[in-house]
Design an enzyme around this catalytic site. Structure first.
Site, PDB file in Angstrom:
ATOM      1  N   ASN A   1     -50.075  45.894  98.412  1.00  0.00           N
ATOM      2  CA  ASN A   1     -50.872  46.462  97.335  1.00  0.00           C
ATOM      3  C   ASN A   1     -49.957  46.968  96.229  1.00  0.00           C
ATOM      4  OD1 ASN A   1     -50.281  48.464  99.439  1.00  0.00           O
ATOM      5  ND2 ASN A   1     -51.591  49.900  98.335  1.00  0.00           N
TER       6      ASN A   1
ATOM      7  N   GLU B   1     -50.341  49.387  92.958  1.00  0.00           N
ATOM      8  CA  GLU B   1     -51.186  50.318  92.209  1.00  0.00           C
ATOM      9  C   GLU B   1     -50.707  50.451  90.767  1.00  0.00           C
ATOM     10  OE1 GLU B   1     -52.506  53.132  95.949  1.00  0.00           O
ATOM     11  OE2 GLU B   1     -51.170  53.989  94.454  1.00  0.00           O
TER      12      GLU B   1
ATOM     13  N   CYS C   1     -54.925  44.522  95.200  1.00  0.00           N
ATOM     14  CA  CYS C   1     -54.852  44.662  96.650  1.00  0.00           C
ATOM     15  C   CYS C   1     -53.867  43.655  97.243  1.00  0.00           C
ATOM     16  CB  CYS C   1     -56.223  44.430  97.277  1.00  0.00           C
ATOM     17  SG  CYS C   1     -57.490  45.599  96.754  1.00  0.00           S
TER      18      CYS C   1
ATOM     19  N   GLU D   1     -54.195  41.734  99.819  1.00  0.00           N
ATOM     20  CA  GLU D   1     -54.810  40.467 100.198  1.00  0.00           C
ATOM     21  C   GLU D   1     -54.829  39.490  99.027  1.00  0.00           C
ATOM     22  OE1 GLU D   1     -57.100  43.684 102.561  1.00  0.00           O
ATOM     23  OE2 GLU D   1     -56.014  43.509 100.667  1.00  0.00           O
TER      24      GLU D   1
ATOM     25  N   CYS E   1     -61.339  44.937 101.101  1.00  0.00           N
ATOM     26  CA  CYS E   1     -62.367  45.503 100.224  1.00  0.00           C
ATOM     27  C   CYS E   1     -63.312  44.384  99.773  1.00  0.00           C
ATOM     28  CB  CYS E   1     -61.717  46.189  99.023  1.00  0.00           C
ATOM     29  SG  CYS E   1     -61.045  45.040  97.789  1.00  0.00           S
TER      30      CYS E   1
ATOM     31  N   CYS F   1     -61.654  41.609  97.679  1.00  0.00           N
ATOM     32  CA  CYS F   1     -60.807  40.743  98.512  1.00  0.00           C
ATOM     33  C   CYS F   1     -61.666  39.840  99.399  1.00  0.00           C
ATOM     34  CB  CYS F   1     -59.848  41.579  99.352  1.00  0.00           C
ATOM     35  SG  CYS F   1     -58.563  42.349  98.342  1.00  0.00           S
TER      36      CYS F   1
END
Length: 160
Positions: free
Chosen positions: A62, A64, A73, A75, A112, A115
């Site tokens: 990830n 940010e 993210c 993924e 999430c 994703c």
């Protein structure tokens, strides 16, 4: 009115030693990748390892950003890297791990919604399911044979 029942099937493993050897290796890589996550705000680090049918392993973490939601993210970082570098390869499996500097992540951490939709796109593109394994920092490991267990009523290009 009509009612439908949607069932979900997951395999649950007590620890990584119960997993096939190639999946154990992916978990080791995903856990190691967490160290490269850029998570100064959430302190929540996610590592992903994707196995392609050509033998390549793609890692993601990830990333940010202070300007939420500009981050990405783990993924999707790994998925997009796999698609960019190996567009003809099929994704065989995705391994997701997560840890937090604030609390122990004892529950399996699922992808999430964004994703899940991205994984659904690649499952549809390759016309075959993608095995998804996920865990927290500690605790059980869940396996889904397909993204359809996590997102049963998929929105895809057939609806456009």
């Amino acid at each position: 009115m009509e009612e439908i029942i949607i069932t979900h099937k997951f395999s649950i493993f007590n620890n990584t030693e119960e997993l096939p050897e190639e999946i154990q290796k992916l978990f080791k890589k995903a856990i190691a990748a967490q160290k490269n996550a850029y998570a100064p705000y959430s302190k929540f680090r996610v590592g992903v390892a994707i196995a392609l049918d050509n033998g390549e392993i793609i890692l993601g973490t990830n990333q940010e950003n202070a300007a939420y939601p500009s981050g990405l993210c783990a993924e999707r970082v790994a998925l997009y890297q796999a698609a960019s570098n190996f567009p003809q390869a099929k994704i065989q499996s995705i391994v997701i791990t997560a840890s937090s500097e604030k609390v122990n992540t004892a529950s399996p951490i699922t992808p999430c919604g964004s994703c899940r939709q991205s994984i659904a796109e690649y499952e549809a593109k390759q016309e075959s399911p993608i095995a998804i394994y996920f865990m927290g920092e500690i605790g059980k490991i869940y396996k889904s044979e397909s993204l359809k267990n996590l997102l049963p009523l998929i929105f895809n290009k057939k609806l456009l």
